[in-house]
Design an enzyme around this catalytic site. Sequence first.
Site, mmCIF file in Angstrom:
data_model
loop_
_atom_site.group_PDB
_atom_site.id
_atom_site.type_symbol
_atom_site.label_atom_id
_atom_site.label_comp_id
_atom_site.label_asym_id
_atom_site.label_seq_id
_atom_site.Cartn_x
_atom_site.Cartn_y
_atom_site.Cartn_z
ATOM 1 N N ASP A 65 0.874 -1.164 0.000
ATOM 2 C CA ASP A 65 0.000 0.000 0.000
ATOM 3 C C ASP A 65 0.921 1.228 0.000
ATOM 4 O OD1 ASP A 65 -2.222 1.743 0.477
ATOM 5 O OD2 ASP A 65 -1.704 1.729 2.604
ATOM 6 N N ASP A 94 -0.161 5.047 1.011
ATOM 7 C CA ASP A 94 -0.408 6.052 2.051
ATOM 8 C C ASP A 94 -0.415 5.421 3.441
ATOM 9 O OD1 ASP A 94 -0.759 8.104 0.119
ATOM 10 O OD2 ASP A 94 -2.721 7.250 -0.332
#
Lengths: 249, 698
Positions: A20, A22
Amino acid sequence: MIKQYLKNKNLTLPKAILFDTDNTLYEYHPANKAAEEAAFLKANNLLGINRKTFFENYQKARLEVKKNLSNTASGHSRLLYFQRLIELLGFRAQLLVALDLEQTFWRTFLANAPLFPGVENLLSYLRQLKIPIGIVTDLTSHIQLRKLTYFGLEDTFDAVVTSEEIGSDKPDKRNFELLLSKLDLPLTSNFWMIGDDPYSDIFGAKKLGAVTFQKIHNGVILGKGEQLPDFSFKNFEDLQALIQNLVKI
Amino acid sequence: MFKRLSRKAFTPYGIKDQRALNSLHYDPFFIFGFLVRFYLILFVNPNIHSKWFIPFIKNTLNNFSFDPWSNFLNTGGEVFAFPYGISMVSSYLPLSGLGFVADNLSNNNYFLGLGFRLTSLIFDYGLLISLAILTRNYSNKILLITYWCSPLVLFLTYIHGQLDLIPITLLIGSICLISWNRFRAAALFLALAISAKFSMIIATPLIFIYIQRRKGFGIEIIHFIVFAFIGISLLNLPFLISNGFIEMVLKTREIGRLYSVFIPYGDQLKLYITPIIYLLSLYLVWRLKRITQDLFLIATGLGFFSLLIFIPPAPGWLFWVIPFLVYYQVKSGKDILIIGFLFNLAAILNSLIINSSETYIYFLTYKIGPIDSSLNLNNDFLKNLSFTAQQSLALLVAIRMYIYGLSRNSFYINSNDPVVISFSANNNSLLNDIYMSMNKLIGSKFISKIHASKFINKSNINSYLFYEDSNKKDLIKNNSQINYENAKNFSSNQKFNFTKKNQLSLIARLIKYFKNKLDKSKTDYIFINDDVSLMPSTLKKQIDITLKVFLVEKDKLNEFKNDYLIANTINCIFSPIKSISQNEKLTANNFKNKRFTTYLPIGFLHSQLIRLYISICALHIDTEITKNGQWVKLIFEGEPDQEDIAQIARAIIPKIDDLSLNEAGWQNGYIGLVQILLLSHISEHLQKDQRLKLLNFS
C-alpha cells in the site's frame, strides 16, 4: 520486531510483495495536517475566511464528496473537496482558487511526507532478490504517481494499480487481482501484502490468500477478527531482516 | 502572503527533521547519558551548590524580593555566592521552589537541591536539542558521544556543579533562532543569556556581524538590535540601583581573569593579552565576507578557545567552548574525536588538581570522596604540568578548527572571490527580468551589474556585446512583427564586424576595469553582458557561470568545444510552443505561450529537477540526451507557481540556507527555473572543494 498472530502460516519467500502507499511507505497524517494548514492559509488569503469556517466547511465538503462517490478514487479528490468547499462558502465557482488550493495542498503534503526509514533499502533489496514488487493503492492515479515520483521510486516498482483503474477502493479484490495480473502471477500465488489499514489492506488481501503484514505506527490500530494480519511490524528494517533470514533458509 | 505561507506551511523544522530528533531519544548513547545524569542528580550534591548557590536560592525563596542579591547580602550571605543575573535566578526558582515546599512538608533538606539540579538537566537537554537542530544533517551518534556522553559536560555540570550551561544554552538557542530567521526571538534569547551571565556579552558583536553578513543592514538587524537592546535593558537596568546586584554580579571576580595574563611593558605598563585575542577573533569573523552557519560557529568557537587559552583556569568557562567543539566534531566526523576526548580528560584532571572543593558521590549507600580535594595537590610543578596539558590540547583543537574548519572550508575559500555570471542574450528585457529576479533573491548588496558600455566605447563592439545597434532596437520595439530570420541570424552577422584590433582593445580595457573593480569590490555576484569566448584567459578564471538566454533555439547549440564552457554554461531558451517556419512572422503572442528549454551537463541536477518538477508542479517536461552525449536537454511546458519554485529550490539546491536568500524573491514561471539553475551553479561553486581543482589536469 515482527509479531506473528496466525501461527499456522508457514512463511516462505513470496512470489511477489504488494505494498500500500499512504500511511504505509510514509506517515500520512502529519503530511495531511500540514497540507490542510497550508490550504487554509491560502484560502484565508484569497477568500478571507477564518480558520473555524474553513475547517468546518472543508469537513462538510469532504463528507459530501465521499458520500456521493463512496469507495471510489474520486472520493479522495482534494480538488473536489476544495471546489465543494468554495461552493459551501457561498462563492461562485472559483475554479482557479480551487485549483490553487489543490496545488498548495499537494505541494505541502509532499514536502512533509518523508518515507519511513528503511523503505528504500528494503525495496532495493527486493529488487536484488528479483522478487516482483507492486503498489496497490486508493486515490487517483495522477497524485499517486506524483507521490511515487517525488519519493524517487518511479522506477522501483514492477507494477502499480490505483483504485481509479478499477473504479472501486480496496478491499475490492479486483485491485489485488489486477496487480497480480500485471505482475503475470496467478491468483493462487504465494504473495505478501504490506499495508496499514486492517480493513482495506489486510482484510482485502486475505480474501485472496495473501500473507498479510500490518505496518504499525502512530495512530494505527491492529486489526481484529477477520482483519487480524498474519504479522505486524513497526520498522522496515525488521521486515528486511525477516526476508534476509528466509533467503538464508 | 508568500512569506507568511512559507513561514507557517514550511516549518523550519520539518517532519523529516522531527523524526530524526525523535530517533535521538532511542539511541543507546542517549539512554546511557540520561541514566548517568539521573544517577548524578540523585546522588551527588556538588560542593559549590551546597556552599553558595543553594543558600542563595533558599534565601530568595524564604524572603522573596525583586532584589535577591541585596536581600542575600543583608542576611550575611557571601558575595561570591551567586554571580548571575535575573534570568539565571528565574530559571532556577520554579523547580527549586517545588523542592523547597517538599522539604518543608517532609522536614527534609534534599528536594531543594534536587530541584536545583533538575533545572540544570532541563537546560542540558535543551542544549542537546539545540545542537541537534544545528547539526541536523549530520550524525546523531557523534553528537551524543561528544556532547551527551562527554565526561567534561557531566563533570562540570553535575559533579563540579557549574551553572555556565544555562547562558550557553540560551546563546545557542539564539543562534538556532537566527538560522530560522526569527530575529526578534533570537534577540530576546541573547538578552536572557547576557542577563544569566554577563560574560555572554562577548558573543554579541560576533552575532551582530553574523546577521549583518547574512542579511546586510536591513530590517532584520534593526529588529535584532532593537529587541536585544530592549531585552538587555529590561533584564539588567532595573537592578543597577541594587548594591547587591552590583557587588555580586557586576563586580564578579571572574572579570578579573580577563586581565591576569599580560606582557609587562617596562615597570609601569601592561599589555593585556585576552582583549587583544578577543579583538583578533572579532576581526576573524568580520573578514568573512559571506558567512555560513558553519563558518560562524567555528569562528566563534575559535574565539572562545583563544580566550580560554589565555585566561587562568576557570572550570565554568570551559563550558563556553563545548558546544562549538561539539559542532566541529560532529561536522568533521570521527577525525577529531580522540583529541576532543583527550581534551575532556585533561580539563577534568586539571580542574580536580587545581580547584579544591569537597564534592561527594554516593554509590548506593557508600560515600565516595571528597573527589576534588583527594586529588588536590600542593606540588606546583604538577599543577603547572596539568595546566599546560589542558592548554596545549585546547591550542591543538583550536589550530585544527582553524585549519580544517575555516581555512580549508570550501565556502570560506570560494566566497572570497566574486562569482561572475556572464550573460549572453538576444532579448534585453528578458535579460533585465532575470537580473532583477536575482537581485531580489540574493539582495542588491551582493550583486553588481557591470554593463560593458561603461568601459567599451566603440560602437561596433557594443553592438556585438549587447546587440544594441539599430536592428536590435527594432527587435525590442517592434517585437509584434519580428522577422524570424533576421532575429536568428542577427548575432552571427555582427560577429564578422569584430576585428582583431578591436578585440585587443577590449581585452586591455576589460583587464584594466576588472583589476580595479575586483580588488576593491565586496561584490559576490557580478553579471556581465558579454560573450565569454571573448574574455582574456586571465579573466576567464573569474568567470564561473555563463548564462545564455535565447528567444529561439540556435542550431548546433549543444556542440561546445571548450571544456570550460561545457561545465559552466547554462543555456536558457524561451521559445514559442508552436514551431515557427522560417518564413513565418513571429508575433508577441507566440512568446506569451512559450516553453522553456535548457541544457544541463549529464549527471548535474537534471534527474532531481525532472522528478521535482513533475511531482511538485504536476507539469509536463520532455527530456532527451544530445548527440554528443554530454548534455541532457530539458523542455519545460506550463509555468510553475512561485511557491512551487521555492519548494523545488529548497529540495534541490545544496545548503541553500548558506546563501541567505530572500524567500519572497523567488519568481513564478520560467524565470523561477532560471533562478534555480543559476543558484544551483552558484551553490555548487561555493561548496566546491578547491583542492580538487589541483587534480584537474585538463
